[in-house]
Design a protein around this motif. Structure first.
Motif, mmCIF file in Angstrom:
data_model
loop_
_atom_site.group_PDB
_atom_site.id
_atom_site.type_symbol
_atom_site.label_atom_id
_atom_site.label_comp_id
_atom_site.label_asym_id
_atom_site.label_seq_id
_atom_site.Cartn_x
_atom_site.Cartn_y
_atom_site.Cartn_z
ATOM 1 N N ILE A 80 3.032 -7.445 -0.946
ATOM 2 C CA ILE A 80 2.315 -7.512 0.327
ATOM 3 C C ILE A 80 1.505 -8.801 0.407
ATOM 4 O O ILE A 80 0.752 -9.129 -0.520
ATOM 5 C CB ILE A 80 1.378 -6.296 0.474
ATOM 6 C CG1 ILE A 80 2.194 -5.001 0.391
ATOM 7 C CG2 ILE A 80 0.613 -6.361 1.799
ATOM 8 C CD1 ILE A 80 3.274 -4.862 1.426
ATOM 9 N N PRO A 81 1.616 -9.559 1.511
ATOM 10 C CA PRO A 81 0.866 -10.812 1.642
ATOM 11 C C PRO A 81 -0.637 -10.605 1.478
ATOM 12 O O PRO A 81 -1.200 -9.606 1.932
ATOM 13 C CB PRO A 81 1.211 -11.258 3.073
ATOM 14 C CG PRO A 81 2.519 -10.617 3.381
ATOM 15 C CD PRO A 81 2.490 -9.301 2.673
ATOM 16 N N ALA A 82 -1.284 -11.576 0.843
ATOM 17 C CA ALA A 82 -2.705 -11.452 0.533
ATOM 18 C C ALA A 82 -3.568 -11.319 1.776
ATOM 19 O O ALA A 82 -4.596 -10.623 1.752
ATOM 20 C CB ALA A 82 -3.149 -12.666 -0.281
ATOM 21 N N ASP A 83 -3.155 -11.931 2.890
ATOM 22 C CA ASP A 83 -4.016 -11.941 4.072
ATOM 23 C C ASP A 83 -4.095 -10.600 4.797
ATOM 24 O O ASP A 83 -4.928 -10.438 5.691
ATOM 25 C CB ASP A 83 -3.574 -13.038 5.045
ATOM 26 C CG ASP A 83 -2.162 -12.809 5.569
ATOM 27 O OD1 ASP A 83 -1.373 -12.131 4.890
ATOM 28 O OD2 ASP A 83 -1.859 -13.317 6.664
ATOM 29 N N ILE A 84 -3.245 -9.638 4.451
ATOM 30 C CA ILE A 84 -3.346 -8.325 5.098
ATOM 31 C C ILE A 84 -3.676 -7.206 4.105
ATOM 32 O O ILE A 84 -3.796 -6.046 4.503
ATOM 33 C CB ILE A 84 -2.048 -7.959 5.867
ATOM 34 C CG1 ILE A 84 -0.854 -7.894 4.913
ATOM 35 C CG2 ILE A 84 -1.800 -8.934 7.006
ATOM 36 C CD1 ILE A 84 0.396 -7.329 5.588
ATOM 37 N N GLN A 85 -3.846 -7.536 2.849
ATOM 38 C CA GLN A 85 -4.101 -6.490 1.855
ATOM 39 C C GLN A 85 -5.388 -5.712 2.124
ATOM 40 O O GLN A 85 -5.472 -4.516 1.839
ATOM 41 C CB GLN A 85 -4.137 -7.098 0.453
ATOM 42 C CG GLN A 85 -2.777 -7.573 -0.031
ATOM 43 C CD GLN A 85 -2.798 -8.103 -1.451
ATOM 44 O OE1 GLN A 85 -3.818 -8.026 -2.148
ATOM 45 N NE2 GLN A 85 -1.678 -8.649 -1.909
ATOM 46 N N SER A 86 -6.396 -6.364 2.699
ATOM 47 C CA SER A 86 -7.666 -5.685 2.960
ATOM 48 C C SER A 86 -7.535 -4.618 4.040
ATOM 49 O O SER A 86 -8.389 -3.749 4.170
ATOM 50 C CB SER A 86 -8.731 -6.704 3.371
ATOM 51 O OG SER A 86 -8.388 -7.321 4.604
ATOM 52 N N LYS A 87 -6.459 -4.657 4.814
ATOM 53 C CA LYS A 87 -6.246 -3.687 5.889
ATOM 54 C C LYS A 87 -5.374 -2.522 5.437
ATOM 55 O O LYS A 87 -5.092 -1.613 6.222
ATOM 56 C CB LYS A 87 -5.612 -4.380 7.094
ATOM 57 C CG LYS A 87 -6.447 -5.525 7.658
ATOM 58 C CD LYS A 87 -5.766 -6.198 8.830
ATOM 59 C CE LYS A 87 -6.552 -7.423 9.308
ATOM 60 N NZ LYS A 87 -7.898 -7.066 9.795
ATOM 61 N N LEU A 88 -4.904 -2.563 4.203
ATOM 62 C CA LEU A 88 -3.958 -1.563 3.709
ATOM 63 C C LEU A 88 -4.526 -0.808 2.514
ATOM 64 O O LEU A 88 -5.547 -1.178 1.947
ATOM 65 C CB LEU A 88 -2.652 -2.252 3.296
ATOM 66 C CG LEU A 88 -1.973 -3.145 4.335
ATOM 67 C CD1 LEU A 88 -0.762 -3.818 3.721
ATOM 68 C CD2 LEU A 88 -1.566 -2.340 5.558
ATOM 69 N N ILE A 89 -3.825 0.257 2.143
ATOM 70 C CA ILE A 89 -4.108 0.961 0.894
ATOM 71 C C ILE A 89 -3.242 0.324 -0.191
ATOM 72 O O ILE A 89 -2.014 0.409 -0.150
ATOM 73 C CB ILE A 89 -3.788 2.463 1.022
ATOM 74 C CG1 ILE A 89 -4.628 3.097 2.129
ATOM 75 C CG2 ILE A 89 -4.024 3.171 -0.317
ATOM 76 C CD1 ILE A 89 -6.124 3.056 1.906
ATOM 77 N N MET A 90 -3.894 -0.323 -1.128
ATOM 78 C CA MET A 90 -3.179 -1.008 -2.199
ATOM 79 C C MET A 90 -3.071 -0.083 -3.423
ATOM 80 O O MET A 90 -3.736 0.962 -3.485
ATOM 81 C CB MET A 90 -3.886 -2.311 -2.544
ATOM 82 C CG MET A 90 -3.942 -3.298 -1.364
ATOM 83 S SD MET A 90 -2.313 -3.690 -0.664
ATOM 84 C CE MET A 90 -1.583 -4.619 -2.017
ATOM 85 N N PRO A 91 -2.220 -0.441 -4.416
ATOM 86 C CA PRO A 91 -1.967 0.471 -5.548
ATOM 87 C C PRO A 91 -3.223 0.991 -6.242
ATOM 88 O O PRO A 91 -3.275 2.159 -6.637
ATOM 89 C CB PRO A 91 -1.121 -0.391 -6.487
ATOM 90 C CG PRO A 91 -0.380 -1.314 -5.578
ATOM 91 C CD PRO A 91 -1.358 -1.640 -4.483
ATOM 92 N N ASP A 92 -4.259 0.134 -6.391
ATOM 93 C CA ASP A 92 -5.461 0.591 -7.098
ATOM 94 C C ASP A 92 -6.339 1.505 -6.250
ATOM 95 O O ASP A 92 -7.368 1.997 -6.715
ATOM 96 C CB ASP A 92 -6.280 -0.604 -7.591
ATOM 97 C CG ASP A 92 -6.787 -1.470 -6.439
ATOM 98 O OD1 ASP A 92 -6.248 -1.340 -5.315
ATOM 99 O OD2 ASP A 92 -7.719 -2.266 -6.663
#
Length: 350
Positions: free
Chosen positions: A308-320
């Protein structure tokens, strides 16, 4: 009662993991697809329809000479049709929400996940229940940050006096409504069996509501028109609303967690196109489609191998962050749904 996030989710998820539907590793022997075969897919319209038509349909049509037909719209109609056709389905792949999908497997309408879908090996455990999870879209509190005395950090913050008369409560017992009721109950009592009557009584303390909101579009209009300042909604849609229409609003990241909501691709029991259906789902779980979902509608991946691109990771649920989501006991909820709907109609919406 003060419940830390980790212990809170251990309480909720621990039992659910024990009761998870088995993940089969047996691949059924089914005929290969042939030219002229027709795969019928029931899915939501809009962006989701656009993505599957762009990334999945052409691959299958080019490979097999098959035809893809769609039944578009909400899940109520296609779920009812799938149940009416149980054992002789016209659908081959059916997209359902989290609680519909788990119940459909139990009712023999759709199949559990198997390793016949190669990319299923990358699914998070919570995405292997009720079929193949394709998009995580948790529910949380959305609120006007310009009207808040402090950022919302707990579901209990809805009871602050500043929100009195300014809350648009979700209609009914769909994903948003159940999330709002259940997270309120769990946050105050730490026990989902307190949903009735204690949970309902606690929510009644929030009345009068500014409105009962029946859709995201209706809610966002209420926000724009200053009718309400707070509600419980799907995070992805709210991210788009905040980004494109109203930066005064914010999404809460409550210490008790967000409510897990998920779209699930389900292969029907008795489908005549088993391998085509499995290939369809496999393509949907590919990194390319997961990235398209994330970029275009902020749906969080259900697999571990999507970049997932870094610029949208804050808007998503990431693995951690996966283990911070609260997965309800849907057997308990579905077993009480009719009774709770009556209470909701009489004491919450009434």
């Amino acid at each position: 009662m003060n419940i830390k996030r980790r212990s809170f989710n251990k309480l909720i998820l621990g039992g659910a993991a024990t009761l998870a539907a088995p993940y089969s590793f047996v691949r059924a022997q089914t005929p290969d697809p042939k030219p002229g075969d027709e795969l019928v897919v029931g899915i939501w319209g809009g962006t989701q329809e656009k993505i599957v038509k762009q990334y999945i349909e052409p691959v299958l049509v080019d490979k097999y000479g098959c035809k893809i037909s769609y039944v578009l719209g909400g899940t109520v109609e296609r779920r009812a049709r799938a149940y009416a056709e149980r054992g002789r389905p016209s659908f081959d792949v059916l997209y359902l929400n989290i609680f519909e999908s788990r119940q459909a497997v139990k009712d023999g309408v759709t199949q559990p996940a198997t390793d016949a879908v190669e990319n299923a090996q990358y699914l998070y455990p919570i995405a292997r229940k009720g079929g193949y999870g394709v998009a995580i879209n948790p529910c949380t509190i959305v609120y006007n940050k310009t009207k808040a005395s402090a950022p919302i950090t707990s579901w209990k913050d809805m009871w602050k006096p500043e929100w009195q008369g300014r809350i648009a409560w979700p209609n009914g017992l769909g994903a948003e409504g159940i999330s709002a009721l259940m997270m309120s109950t769990l946050s105050w009592f730490g026990d989902q069996t307190k949903m009735a009557p204690e949970g309902f009584d606690k929510v009644k303390e929030l009345k009068p509501f500014a409105a009962i909101q029946g859709s995201q579009a209706q809610l966002f209009d209420m926000f724009d028109q200053d009718i309400a300042d707070l509600s419980v909604e799907f995070g992805s849609f709210c991210e788009k609303y905040i980004e494109e229409r109203n930066p005064d609003f914010a999404l809460a990241d409550p210490e008790e967690g967000k409510a897990l909501a998920m779209n699930v691709a389900c292969i029907t029991e008795g489908t005549r196109n088993q391998k085509l259906a499995e290939e369809w789902v496999n393509l949907h779980l590919s990194p390319e489609v997961m990235q398209a979902y994330a970029k275009e509608i902020y749906y969080s991946p259900t697999v571990t191998n999507a970049d997932i691109p870094a610029d949208i990771q804050s808007k998503l649920i990431m693995p951690d962050q996966i283990d911070t989501l609260v997965d309800f006991d849907w057997d308990y909820i579905n077993g009480n749904r009719n009774k709770w709907q009556s209470i909701y109609d009489r004491e919450i919406a009434g």
